[in-house]
Design an enzyme around this catalytic site. Structure first.
Site, PDB file in Angstrom:
ATOM      1  CB  SER A 265       3.698   1.863  -3.719  1.00 55.49           C
ATOM      2  OG  SER A 265       3.448   1.098  -2.556  1.00 55.49           O
ATOM      3  CE  LYS A 266       3.413   9.523  -3.203  1.00 55.50           C
ATOM      4  NZ  LYS A 266       2.550  10.709  -3.383  1.00 55.50           N
ATOM      5  NE  ARG A 267      -0.885   0.964  -1.590  1.00 55.58           N
ATOM      6  CZ  ARG A 267      -1.001   1.527  -2.792  1.00 55.58           C
ATOM      7  NH1 ARG A 267      -1.401   2.787  -2.887  1.00 55.58           N
ATOM      8  NH2 ARG A 267      -0.716   0.848  -3.886  1.00 55.58           N
ATOM      9  CG  ASP A 268       5.856  -0.848  -1.042  1.00 53.08           C
ATOM     10  OD1 ASP A 268       4.963  -1.668  -0.773  1.00 53.08           O
ATOM     11  OD2 ASP A 268       6.235  -0.605  -2.200  1.00 53.08           O
ATOM     12  CE1 TYR A 277       5.356  10.108   1.371  1.00 55.61           C
ATOM     13  CE2 TYR A 277       5.313   8.209   2.827  1.00 55.61           C
ATOM     14  CZ  TYR A 277       4.829   8.876   1.724  1.00 55.61           C
ATOM     15  OH  TYR A 277       3.834   8.320   0.965  1.00 55.61           O
TER      16      TYR A 277
END
Length: 507
Positions: A265-268, A277
Site C-alpha cells: 500500500s501507499k502507506r508502507d 514514489y
C-alpha cells in the site's frame, strides 16, 4: 495481429502514482518499444470527486524521470485528442444511448436510500453480497421494471437517473489473458454496473471501452484489481458489436508487502523506510526515490523484476536489454514481493556501472545544496573511488565526508585498542617515509608503506587501522592507499601529523 500496435497507460489523477502504477506504465512501454508500436497517455478523470490538483503533472513527471516516453497523450496531443476524459464527456452519452436503443442498457431512477434499503434487505435474507443484477432489477425503479410511459414521464420531469448495463442471464463470457490464459465467467454472476452517472459523466466501465475502441488500442495492460471488471468490458464490446477489434488483455499480478501478507500500500513506504514514489511531492508529504539518490535506470530494472523475469540468471539490465528480453509470457500470475533491500541492490549495481564523471554530475547538485565546492577532477576521482560503497547518490558524499573537509571526530575505540605512546616515533618515521615518495600514486604508496613495515617488523593490524582512522576518522572506507592517492601527498601527510598529536588524548 494485423493492426498497428497501440497501447495506453490510463491513470486517474486521484493522487501520486506509486511504484505499482509506474510498473504498469513500464510494461506498456517495454512492449511497445519491442514491437515498434505507439504508447498513449490518457487521463481517466471521470470521478471528479476524487480529483487531486497536480496529480496529472506528477504522473507525467514520474514517467519522464523513469525514461518512459509517450507518442500521444494529454501533454503531447495526437490524432485522437483530447486525451483527458473530462474533456470528452459530451461524447459518451451517445454511446450509452446506443446501448439503450439496442436493449443492452436501461435507465435506473433509484435513490441512494432505495439502493441502501435493497442491499440491507438482501443481506437480511442471507445474501452476503447484494448486487443490482438480473434478479433485483425486476423490483427496482428502472426502465426494465417500469412502463415505457412512466419511464418517459420521469425523464421529462428531470428525475435523476443513471444508465446501467443490462447483463444477460447465463451467457459465457470468455477471453484470453496474455498472462493468465483463458478466463471464463458466467454472465449471471455479473451485476448491472453503472455506465453513465447522473452528473453526466461516464463511469470507467463505459469510458475506457469507448476510448480504447476509438483510439484503436490493441492491448490493455493493467493491474490484477481490474480482472473482475474485465467480463463487463468484454460484454460491452460484444453489445456494441466491436468484438473483432477488442484489445487483448494482460492483468498484472499484485505487488505484495515484503512479508507477502497483502498488497503493498501507499502507506508502507514509511514502515519500510523506503520511498514508494518516484519524486518528491511536498504538498502531499510524499518522498521520492529520485531525491533519495535512486537512479532511473535502476528504478526500471527493479520495477521490471516485480512480476517479470527473463528466464535467465541475469538481473542487471539496461533499458535496451529490458526491451529486447521483455514478454508477457514471462510475467507470473502470482503476486510479486517488494523487497526494499533488493531495490537498493539494483541501485548499487547501476551505480557501479557509471564512470566517476557521470557520478560527479549527479552528486554536484547535492553538494551545491550543502555549499560544498570541489575541483571537478578531484570530485570525479572521489566518486570513482567511493562508488563501490555507495547505495544512493548522496552516499558518495555521506560515506566520504573526509574527502571534503577536515576530520572533526575519530574512532576512539580503534585508537584505544591500537595506539600506544611508544609508537609515536615509529609513526613519525613512517610519515617521513610517506612524504619521501616521489611518485605519489596508489601502487607507489602501497609499496613504500609495506617496505617500511617489513623493515621495522610491523604487522598490518598494527599500522593499517591507525592509518585509516588518521586519514578518514573512521574504520570504514575505500582502500587506504587509494584514499591517500586521491587526497594527495600534502593533505595525507598533514592529516597523519595532526592525528598523531591527538591520539594520546584518547588513552
Amino acid at each position: 495481429m494485423d493492426r498497428p500496435i497501440r497501447l495506453r497507460y490510463a491513470p486517474s489523477p486521484t493522487g501520486a502514482q506509486h511504484l505499482g502504477g509506474i510498473r504498469t506504465a513500464l510494461y506498456n512501454y517495454l512492449f511497445v518499444k519491442k514491437l515498434g508500436g505507439k504508447l498513449i497517455l490518457r487521463i481517466e478523470d471521470t470521478d471528479q470527486t476524487r480529483y487531486v490538483p497536480g496529480a496529472e503533472e506528477y504522473v507525467i513527471n514520474s514517467c519522464a524521470w523513469a525514461g518512459i516516453t509517450f507518442d500521444e497523450g494529454v501533454h503531447i496531443g495526437g490524432p485522437f485528442a483530447p486525451y483527458r476524459q473530462s474533456e470528452r464527456k459530451d461524447m459518451y452519452r451517445k454511446y450509452a444511448m446506443e446501448l439503450i436503443e439496442k436493449g443492452h442498457a436501461y435507465y435506473a431512477f433509484d435513490t441512494p436510500e432505495e439502493l441502501e434499503a435493497m442491499r440491507n434487505r438482501m443481506m437480511e435474507q442471507g445474501n452476503p453480497s447484494p448486487a443490482y443484477d438480473h434478479i433485483t432489477r425486476q423490483y427496482m425503479k428502472n426502465s426494465v421494471a417500469l412502463s415505457k410511459d412512466e419511464t418517459e414521464r420521469r425523464i421529462q420531469n428531470g428525475d435523476p437517473y443513471v444508465i446501467r448495463i443490462k447483463m444477460p442471464r447465463n451467457e459465457e463470457v470468455k477471453f484470453h489473458d496474455l498472462i493468465r490464459g483463458w478466463v471464463s465467467f458466467n454472465s449471471s454472476q455479473l451485476d448491472d454496473k453503472v455506465l453513465f452517472k447522473s452528473d453526466g459523466m461516464p463511469t470507467y466501465h463505459l469510458a475506457n471501452v469507448v476510448d480504447d475502441y476509438l483510439m484503436q488500442v490493441t492491448h490493455v495492460v493493467r493491474g490484477e484489481e481490474w480482472l473482475p471488471s474485465a467480463p463487463t468490458h468484454v460484454m460491452t464490446y460484444r453489445m456494441f458489436g466491436w468484438e473483432e477489434v477488442m484489445p487483448s488483455f494482460a492483468h498484472l499480478p499484485l505487488i505484495l508487502k515484503p512479508e507477502g501478507n497483502g498488497k503493498l500500500s501507499k502507506r508502507d513506504g514509511d514502515k519500510y523506510g523506503f520511498p514508494l514514489y518516484s519524486l518528491d511531492w511536498k504538498e502531499q508529504n510524499i518522498s521520492g526515490l529520485k531525491e533519495k539518490g535512486f537512479l532511473p535506470e535502476a528504478y526500471i530494472n527493479f520495477l521490471a523484476f516485480l512480476g517479470w523475469n527473463p528466464g535467465t540468471d541475469q538481473e542487471v539490465f539496461t533499458e535496451e536489454e529490458l526491451i529486447a528480453a521483455f514478454s508477457f509470457e514471462r510475467i507470473g500470475k502470482s503476486g510479486a514481493r517488494f523487497d526494499p533491500e533488493k531495490a537498493k541492490w539494483f541501485n548499487q549495481q547501476h551505480m557501479r556501472r557509471k564512470t566517476g564523471s557521470e557520478l560527479a554530475d549527479l552528486l554536484q547538485p547535492y553538494l551545491d545544496k550543502k555549499g560544498i565546492q570541489a575541483d571537478r577532477n578531484y570530485l570525479e576521482r572521489v566518486c570513482e573511488l567511493m562508488k563501490e560503497r555507495a547505495v544512493f547518490i548522496p552516499d558518495l558524499y555521506e560515506a566520504g565526508t573526509f574527502f571534503f573537509g577536515e576530520i572533526s571526530e575519530y574512532d576512539q575505540d580503534t585508537i584505544r585498542k591500537k595506539w600506544k605512546p611508544e609508537k609515536q616515533e615509529i609513526f613519525l618515521n613512517l610519515i617521513a617515509h610517506i612524504e619521501s615518495i616521489s611518485n605519489f600514486t596508489e601502487p607507489s604508496i602501497e609499496s613504500g608503506v609495506k617496505d617500511y613495515m617489513k623493515e621495522n617488523n610491523l604487522g598490518m593490524g598494527e599500522v593499517m587501522p591507525l592509518l585509516r582512522v588518521a586519514l578518514a576518522g573512521v574504520l570504514q572506507g575505500p582502500p587506504v592507499f587509494a584514499m591517500m592517492d586521491v587526497l594527495g601527498k600534502n593533505i595525507s601527510v598533514q592529516r597523519l601529523h595532526t592525528a598523531i598529536k591527538i591520539f594520546d588524548n584518547f588513552r
